[in-house]
Design an enzyme around this catalytic site. Structure first.
Site, PDB file in Angstrom:
ATOM      1  CE1 TYR A  50      -4.401   1.359   0.691  1.00 25.98           C
ATOM      2  CE2 TYR A  50      -2.806   3.053   1.594  1.00 25.98           C
ATOM      3  CZ  TYR A  50      -4.421   2.819   1.170  1.00 25.98           C
ATOM      4  OH  TYR A  50      -5.001   3.781   1.084  1.00 25.98           O
ATOM      5  CG  PHE A  70      -8.663  14.600 -25.076  1.00 22.12           C
ATOM      6  CD1 PHE A  70      -8.865  14.381 -26.280  1.00 22.12           C
ATOM      7  CD2 PHE A  70      -9.023  13.814 -23.989  1.00 22.12           C
ATOM      8  CE1 PHE A  70      -9.691  13.214 -26.789  1.00 22.12           C
ATOM      9  CE2 PHE A  70      -9.903  12.760 -24.237  1.00 22.12           C
ATOM     10  CZ  PHE A  70     -10.040  12.292 -25.738  1.00 22.12           C
ATOM     11  CG  ASP A  71     -13.145  13.986 -25.516  1.00 20.38           C
ATOM     12  OD1 ASP A  71     -11.928  13.877 -25.543  1.00 20.38           O
ATOM     13  OD2 ASP A  71     -13.898  13.521 -25.900  1.00 20.38           O
ATOM     14  CG  ASP A 112      -3.124  16.363 -22.333  1.00 23.91           C
ATOM     15  OD1 ASP A 112      -2.463  14.985 -22.248  1.00 23.91           O
ATOM     16  OD2 ASP A 112      -4.422  16.460 -22.492  1.00 23.91           O
ATOM     17  CB  ALA A 167      -1.737  11.801 -23.620  1.00 21.17           C
ATOM     18  CE  LYS A 184      -4.612   8.458 -24.917  1.00 24.11           C
ATOM     19  NZ  LYS A 184      -5.749   8.622 -23.676  1.00 24.11           N
ATOM     20  CG  HIS A 200     -17.943  11.104 -27.969  1.00 27.22           C
ATOM     21  ND1 HIS A 200     -16.743  10.514 -28.787  1.00 27.22           N
ATOM     22  CD2 HIS A 200     -17.495  11.110 -26.691  1.00 27.22           C
ATOM     23  CE1 HIS A 200     -15.663  10.535 -27.859  1.00 27.22           C
ATOM     24  NE2 HIS A 200     -16.143  10.903 -26.945  1.00 27.22           N
TER      25      HIS A 200
HETATM   26  N1  F0G Z   1      -5.434  13.993 -22.886  1.00 28.98           N
HETATM   27  C1  F0G Z   1      -5.485  13.731 -24.265  1.00 28.98           C
HETATM   28  C2  F0G Z   1      -4.652  14.344 -25.234  1.00 28.98           C
HETATM   29  C3  F0G Z   1      -6.091  12.302 -24.701  1.00 28.98           C
HETATM   30  O1  F0G Z   1      -5.851  12.011 -25.703  1.00 28.98           O
HETATM   31  C4  F0G Z   1      -6.558  11.678 -23.609  1.00 28.98           C
HETATM   32  C5  F0G Z   1      -7.662  10.389 -24.056  1.00 28.98           C
HETATM   33  C6  F0G Z   1      -6.749  12.009 -22.307  1.00 28.98           C
HETATM   34  C7  F0G Z   1      -6.250  13.347 -22.112  1.00 28.98           C
HETATM   35  C8  F0G Z   1      -7.573  11.442 -21.249  1.00 28.98           C
HETATM   36  O2  F0G Z   1      -6.588  10.330 -20.710  1.00 28.98           O
HETATM   37  O3  F0G Z   1      -8.398   8.394 -21.464  1.00 28.98           O
HETATM   38  O4  F0G Z   1      -6.496   8.077 -19.862  1.00 28.98           O
HETATM   39  O5  F0G Z   1      -8.440   9.439 -19.130  1.00 28.98           O
HETATM   40  N2  F0G Z   1      -7.706   9.994 -25.240  1.00 28.98           N
HETATM   41  C9  F0G Z   1      -8.116   8.811 -25.597  1.00 28.98           C
HETATM   42  C10 F0G Z   1      -8.124   9.126 -27.199  1.00 28.98           C
HETATM   43  C11 F0G Z   1      -9.478   8.577 -24.774  1.00 28.98           C
HETATM   44  O6  F0G Z   1      -9.026   8.129 -27.513  1.00 28.98           O
HETATM   45  O7  F0G Z   1      -7.917   9.789 -27.654  1.00 28.98           O
HETATM   46  P1  F0G Z   1      -7.584   9.187 -20.462  1.00 28.98           P
END
Ligand code: F0G
Length: 458
Positions: free
Chosen positions: A73, A125-126, A216, A218, A259, A450
């Site tokens: 833990y 990102f969304d 960000d 990713a 990613k 979506h």
């Molecule tokens: N930031 C970016 C640029 C992303 O592409 C994503 C996720 C996230 C944040 C959120 O991360 O999914 O680990 O919570 N993108 C995926 C996609 C879902 O299909 O582009 P997460």
């Protein structure tokens, strides 16, 4: 001949069989899924390009690390392996694991955002945008105008327009801007990179106006690959050197490890400032778990530590990004309208150009995605009006700059022969494009619609 550039720098030890279905079977499957690409069973999908998130293959070294994961833990050795790797690669001292990228956003924004704030970025990102709006804050997008021309081959379409950022900083009260978020690569502009020059100049502006700069991150490794291969002065640097330099201009980052972490689940926050780190700890414990695992199993942290090192190797990135470029080239040869140039993780089909007879509020990219699944069992994802949600103030469908079908390529999963299938089936759709109809919503949730919306043909 350079034989070693002609093929992947790995071989395959474990395989998963794919199901080949009939046209009738797929028509029924997508109808039963409410014409939602997220509603399909993955076993009914032949080639799954829904996302590159959490869908990659791990290496033998990652699987070996899984077996050595420490599930304690507190004080787990796997946590320290991960922390040390991040310290070394990114040069950021404080690390908080989270269960995925949006969880990192949740923890960070809980500490930094308040109602009425404005969060600038190249283009969020969304999930980032949803976390901002959920807190009654707003976004401000400063993506370069070059990104608005889908045909342009501009090499850094993730860049920000620095003049516009400066006038925003000048005219907005500093206490309304909790941070600037630079998404590298920029998923929402087609997986397009940000140049080192742009990062450096953005840092200067953030210093001048005393604003924190977060990444960000990713797809940070893919961004570094583009800097190495497209930006003058970086061709002889290693990816790891470029990554270190990129992050030296940041105050911290949120990361979706699904990613460029090369793992199936996970995320983290890394920051430079000790006081901020201490604030974040409380929210991590509240939402994610203790600060030394934050929603991740020890074995997953161990695999992530290895994955981060693998994804920042040139050989791996060259295989990866070249496969995306291969699909882009194949589609282009067929005359399929695309976003240029090829992105780092996906090929984006310009659905409004391919299906100009379908208005944006009849979801042309969703219609194209559904038809592609019916045609060949290939699953992509809509990046258009469906994803853009409604404006929270007016309740109207937002009109995004583009209607795109994204074909996101999982890491180390498919071969170029799979890419041939994708391009050939899109070509079949191109031949019968005039017969493709628009769609309407039959069920729609309020936020991030979506993922769970249901549709039907008009
Ligand atoms: N930031 C970016 C640029 C992303 O592409 C994503 C996720 C996230 C944040 C959120 O991360 O999914 O680990 O919570 N993108 C995926 C996609 C879902 O299909 O582009 P997460």
């Amino acid at each position: 001949m350079n034989y070693f550039d002609m093929a992947e720098s790995y071989k395959i030890k474990v395989i998963e069989n794919l199901k080949k279905t009939t046209l009738e079977y797929r028509k029924k499957a997508i109808e039963e899924a409410g014409y939602s690409l997220f509603g399909l069973k993955s076993e009914d999908v032949f080639i799954d390009l829904l996302t590159d998130s959490g869908t990659g293959s791990m290496s033998n070294n990652q699987w070996a690390a899984i077996m050595k994961g420490d599930e304690s833990y507190a004080g787990a050795s796997s946590f320290f392996e991960l922390k040390n790797t991040i310290n070394e690669l990114l040069g950021l001292p404080y690390v908080i694991p989270t269960h995925q990228g949006r969880a990192a956003e949740n923890v960070l924004f809980s500490a930094l955002l308040k109602e009425g704030d404005i969060v600038p970025g190249n283009k969020h990102f969304d999930t980032t945008l949803a976390h901002i709006e959920f807190r009654h804050s707003k976004e401000a997008s400063f993506l370069t105008d070059e990104a608005k021309d889908p045909e342009s081959d501009y090499p850094f379409k993730g860049n920000v327009d620095l003049n516009k950022v400066e006038s925003f900083f000048k005219t907005t009260s500093k206490d309304k801007i909790p941070l600037f978020i630079l998404t590298i690569t920029c998923n929402s502009s087609g997986g397009q990179p940000v140049s080192m020059e742009n990062i450096i100049n953005l840092r200067k502006l953030c210093d001048k106006y005393d604003i924190m700069l977060f990444f960000d991150a990713a797809r940070f490794a893919e961004n570094a690959y583009f800097i190495k291969t497209r930006e003058k002065g970086y061709e002889n640097k290693t990816i790891k050197e470029i990554v270190k330099q990129m992050f030296s201009y940041s105050d911290g980052c949120t990361m979706s490890s699904k990613k460029d972490g090369l793992v199936n689940i996970g995320g983290f926050i890394a920051v430079r400032d000790k006081n901020l780190y201490e604030k974040l700890q409380q929210f991590c414990i509240l939402f994610e778990g203790f600060i030394m695992y934050g929603g991740m199993a020890g074995r997953d942290m161990a695999a992530l530590a290895v994955g981060l090192n693998e994804s920042t190797e040139f050989e791996y990135l060259n295989d990866r990004v070249s496969q995306v470029a291969y699909l882009h080239k194949k589609c282009k040869e067929y005359g399929i309208p695309l976003i240029n140039p090829a992105g780092g993780h996906a090929v984006f089909v310009n659905a409004s150009k391919m299906l100009p007879h379908i208005p944006h509020d009849q979801f042309p990219a969703q219609a194209l995605g559904v038809e592609l699944y019916i045609e060949s069992g290939v699953r992509g994802v809509e990046i258009g009006t469906l994803l853009a949600d409604r404006d929270p103030q007016t309740g109207k469908n937002r009109k995004p700059d583009f209607e795109l079908l994204r074909l996101a390529i999982p890491r180390r999963v498919y071969t170029n022969r799979h890419m041939d299938v994708v391009a050939a089936s899109l070509n079949e759709l191109l031949k019968r494009k005039d017969k493709i109809r628009g769609m309407k919503l039959v069920y729609e949730p309020k936020l991030l619609r979506h993922f769970t919306a249901k549709l039907d043909w008009i």
